[in-house]
Design an enzyme around this catalytic site. Structure first.
Site, PDB file in Angstrom:
ATOM      1  N   GLU A   1       0.823  -1.212   0.000  1.00  0.00           N
ATOM      2  CA  GLU A   1       0.000   0.000   0.000  1.00  0.00           C
ATOM      3  C   GLU A   1       0.859   1.265   0.000  1.00  0.00           C
ATOM      4  O   GLU A   1       1.834   1.364   0.716  1.00  0.00           O
ATOM      5  CB  GLU A   1      -0.943   0.010   1.212  1.00  0.00           C
ATOM      6  CG  GLU A   1      -1.927  -1.159   1.243  1.00  0.00           C
ATOM      7  CD  GLU A   1      -2.936  -1.134   0.095  1.00  0.00           C
ATOM      8  OE1 GLU A   1      -3.074  -0.082  -0.562  1.00  0.00           O
ATOM      9  OE2 GLU A   1      -3.588  -2.185  -0.115  1.00  0.00           O
TER      10      GLU A   1
ATOM     11  N   ARG B   1     -17.691  -1.139   5.086  1.00  0.00           N
ATOM     12  CA  ARG B   1     -18.661  -1.825   4.226  1.00  0.00           C
ATOM     13  C   ARG B   1     -19.413  -2.899   5.017  1.00  0.00           C
ATOM     14  O   ARG B   1     -20.566  -3.223   4.749  1.00  0.00           O
ATOM     15  CB  ARG B   1     -17.896  -2.464   3.055  1.00  0.00           C
ATOM     16  CG  ARG B   1     -18.720  -3.047   1.942  1.00  0.00           C
ATOM     17  CD  ARG B   1     -17.814  -3.576   0.827  1.00  0.00           C
ATOM     18  NE  ARG B   1     -16.717  -4.401   1.327  1.00  0.00           N
ATOM     19  CZ  ARG B   1     -16.799  -5.691   1.633  1.00  0.00           C
ATOM     20  NH1 ARG B   1     -17.941  -6.346   1.480  1.00  0.00           N
ATOM     21  NH2 ARG B   1     -15.747  -6.370   2.075  1.00  0.00           N
TER      22      ARG B   1
ATOM     23  N   CYS C   1      -7.944  -2.001   7.822  1.00  0.00           N
ATOM     24  CA  CYS C   1      -6.563  -1.980   7.337  1.00  0.00           C
ATOM     25  C   CYS C   1      -6.118  -0.548   7.080  1.00  0.00           C
ATOM     26  O   CYS C   1      -5.039  -0.130   7.498  1.00  0.00           O
ATOM     27  CB  CYS C   1      -6.416  -2.854   6.091  1.00  0.00           C
ATOM     28  SG  CYS C   1      -6.593  -4.609   6.489  1.00  0.00           S
TER      29      CYS C   1
ATOM     30  N   HIS D   1      -1.121  -5.851   1.952  1.00  0.00           N
ATOM     31  CA  HIS D   1      -2.383  -6.583   1.830  1.00  0.00           C
ATOM     32  C   HIS D   1      -2.092  -7.902   1.125  1.00  0.00           C
ATOM     33  O   HIS D   1      -1.654  -7.906  -0.027  1.00  0.00           O
ATOM     34  CB  HIS D   1      -3.385  -5.777   0.979  1.00  0.00           C
ATOM     35  CG  HIS D   1      -4.485  -5.162   1.769  1.00  0.00           C
ATOM     36  ND1 HIS D   1      -4.845  -3.840   1.617  1.00  0.00           N
ATOM     37  CD2 HIS D   1      -5.321  -5.684   2.718  1.00  0.00           C
ATOM     38  CE1 HIS D   1      -5.863  -3.585   2.438  1.00  0.00           C
ATOM     39  NE2 HIS D   1      -6.161  -4.680   3.110  1.00  0.00           N
TER      40      HIS D   1
END
Ligand code: PCA
Length: 182
Positions: free
Chosen positions: A73, A83, A136, A160
């Site tokens: 990232e 979500r 995250c 990730h």
């Protein structure tokens, strides 16, 4: 220090935790590992706890359920917009990670070198320009914020991993070994 995340919706066993536990078993000198909770409140406290005695380097790891590759990232944004609920049932929407904090932070790890090392061992490593808006991203943003506030002594980044535990184990080990050498 290298961290993984524990279980959450869709992952009874989190491959990032599997990877970090395997890494811990290698007994590499100078390495510490932790597992963070997939909860807004708990993970926040756990990251703050790490910064009571800041490590030189912090590689945070989590699983990206919808990516078959390994994402290094680049950026964390000051947004929590979950979500799905976290393990405590909390579903934060459109909230800052840190009230009044900057819009975003960039990883302070050598992300291109990490991608290069992942590719060297045959893994599909890629730079990612979003860590999402769930836990995250939250821990990456918070860690970069705390590191910056403390004067920048801790380099921080996020990896990730894909759902395949074998890839996760390999990606985390390669990344940790590379970072320990620096
Ligand atoms: N992945 C989630 C949170 C915990 C994890 O391993 C994420 O990508 O935000």
């Amino acid at each position: 220090m290298v961290t993984g995340f524990g279980p959450f919706q869709g992952f009874d066993e989190n491959p990032s935790q599997v990877g970090v536990e395997r890494l811990s078993g290698l007994g590499l000198q100078g390495l510490e590992t932790r597992t963070l909770t997939v909860s807004n409140e708990a993970a926040d406290a756990e990251v703050r706890e790490i910064f009571r005695d800041p490590p030189d380097l912090l590689l945070l790891c989590g699983v990206a359920g919808n990516r078959e590759w390994v994402s290094v990232e680049r950026v964390a944004i000051n947004v929590d917009d979950f979500r799905i609920p976290d393990v405590a049932g909390e579903q934060v929407e459109d909230m800052p990670v840190v009230e009044g904090g900057p819009v975003a932070y960039l990883s302070t790890l050598p992300i291109k070198d990490l991608v290069g090392d992942l590719k060297e061992v045959g893994l599909d490593g890629r730079i990612s320009n979003t860590a999402g808006t769930y836990l995250c991203n939250h821990v990456m943003y918070l860690a970069l914020h705390l590191a910056a506030e403390a004067g920048g002594g801790t380099r921080v980044g996020f990896l990730h991993v894909p759902p395949d535990p074998e890839i996760a184990v390999k990606a985390i080990e390669v990344s940790a070994r590379m970072l320990l050498k620096r």
